[in-house]
Design an enzyme around this catalytic site. Structure first.
Site, PDB file in Angstrom:
ATOM      1  N   CYS A  78       2.179  -5.188  -3.540  1.00 46.81           N
ATOM      2  CA  CYS A  78       1.053  -5.485  -2.652  1.00 46.81           C
ATOM      3  C   CYS A  78       1.199  -6.933  -2.187  1.00 46.81           C
ATOM      4  O   CYS A  78       1.201  -7.851  -3.023  1.00 46.81           O
ATOM      5  CB  CYS A  78      -0.252  -5.306  -3.423  1.00 46.81           C
ATOM      6  SG  CYS A  78      -1.719  -5.779  -2.496  1.00 46.81           S
ATOM      7  N   CYS A 192       2.532  -5.418   4.614  1.00 46.11           N
ATOM      8  CA  CYS A 192       1.581  -4.709   3.756  1.00 46.11           C
ATOM      9  C   CYS A 192       2.300  -3.440   3.359  1.00 46.11           C
ATOM     10  O   CYS A 192       2.887  -2.756   4.223  1.00 46.11           O
ATOM     11  CB  CYS A 192       0.300  -4.384   4.527  1.00 46.11           C
ATOM     12  SG  CYS A 192      -0.784  -3.226   3.645  1.00 46.11           S
TER      13      CYS A 192
HETATM   14  N1  DGL Z   1      -0.946  -2.685   0.113  1.00 46.69           N
HETATM   15  C1  DGL Z   1      -1.545  -3.958   0.208  1.00 46.69           C
HETATM   16  C2  DGL Z   1      -0.577  -5.019   0.742  1.00 46.69           C
HETATM   17  O1  DGL Z   1       0.619  -4.890   0.641  1.00 46.69           O
HETATM   18  C3  DGL Z   1      -2.909  -4.205   0.767  1.00 46.69           C
HETATM   19  C4  DGL Z   1      -3.882  -3.196   1.193  1.00 46.69           C
HETATM   20  C5  DGL Z   1      -5.314  -3.664   0.945  1.00 46.69           C
HETATM   21  O2  DGL Z   1      -5.782  -3.428  -0.172  1.00 46.69           O
HETATM   22  O3  DGL Z   1      -5.915  -4.289   1.828  1.00 46.69           O
HETATM   23  O4  DGL Z   1      -1.014  -6.019   1.240  1.00 46.69           O
END
Ligand code: DGL
Length: 271
Positions: A78, A192
């Protein structure tokens, strides 16, 4: 410095199911490693959280998860979390952490037009860490930083088999496409981990073709390197959801395709 890893599974962590884009790459690199995938869906989306509260939340949750699962290494799949909490996690735990941060350096090295876009969550867009990456590695490149408010949520819906609004996707990727003195954006960094699941739609809705840079293979290679310092357990993978909600059928199938079984307790909807 790479710390010594002990035998154990690999914990892969995200706010939701975006981290499955990283799991896919880990499976290609380390097909037999036992993975414990944790989606903090009770707190999703991280992109909207205030930084101090999000840091405290993740540090506490990761402390509990590491105590419970005793992983050999943890992948913070993330960007919104990695750009904030990696120093705090590394200071507290002796296991290696592999983070996911915007692939600004490789994009700056690969661009032909000199114009790249970084498509992130609003949280990642606002981080000092992200702006510092741009200053350090892309000072000679025009970088358009875009914090999309709804794309992570739409990627979740898409993976759960729900219909997604194409017009909203088109609107939220539009700022990535910059034209300057006859040159145009040629690389969009997927900053993301949810976004690779929408990349096919991005390509359909984009005003012109670009390369969508997904850092997942590089993260998987880095995990392979850190695990050379110690043995990793082999075995079946599991997926846990902090909400305790049962994943719908299409998501269960997506998890199964990555060798992840939804945990019995959560799959039944029990807390
Ligand atoms: N998957 C997450 C990232 O790589 C973020 C998604 C979220 O919770 O806003 O930033």
């Amino acid at each position: 410095m790479t710390r010594k890893a002990e035998a154990g599974s690999v914990l892969v962590f995200d706010s939701g199911i975006g981290g499955l884009s990283v799991v896919r790459a880990i499976r290609a690199e380390l097909p037999r490693a036992e993975l414990v995938y944790v989606a903090d869906d009770a707190a999703f989306p991280y992109g909207d959280w205030e930084e101090t509260a999000l840091t405290a939340h993740i540090v506490e949750l990761m402390g509990d998860l590491i105590a419970e699962h005793r992983p050999a290494a943890a992948v913070i799949a993330c960007n919104t979390a990695s750009t904030l909490v990696l120093p705090a996690l590394r200071a507290r735990h002796a296991i290696p952490f592999v983070g996911t941060v915007p692939a600004i350096k490789p994009a700056a090295e690969a661009t032909q037009s000199g114009i790249v876009a970084v498509l992130a969550t609003p949280g990642t867009m606002a981080r000092d860490y992200t702006r510092d990456l741009i200053r350090r590695f892309a000072s000679l490149v025009h970088v358009r930083l875009v914090g999309a408010p709804d794309l992570a949520r739409l990627a979740e819906a898409h993976l759960r088999g729900e219909a997604v609004e194409r017009a909203i996707i088109a609107e939220q990727i539009a700022p990535c496409f910059v034209e300057l003195e006859g040159r145009r954006t040629d690389i969009v960094v997927l900053a993301c981990t949810h976004y690779p699941f929408l990349a096919g739609l991005f390509a359909e809705l984009a005003p012109w073709p670009v390369t969508y840079l997904n850092p997942a293979p590089a993260i998987a290679r880095r995990l392979g390197e850190v695990l050379q310092a110690g043995p990793v357990k082999e075995g079946e993978g599991r997926a846990l959801f902090t909400s305790g909600r049962a994943p719908p059928a299409q998501l269960r199938a997506a998890l199964a395709a990555q060798g992840l079984k939804a945990d019995a307790a959560t799959a039944d909807g029990a807390p």
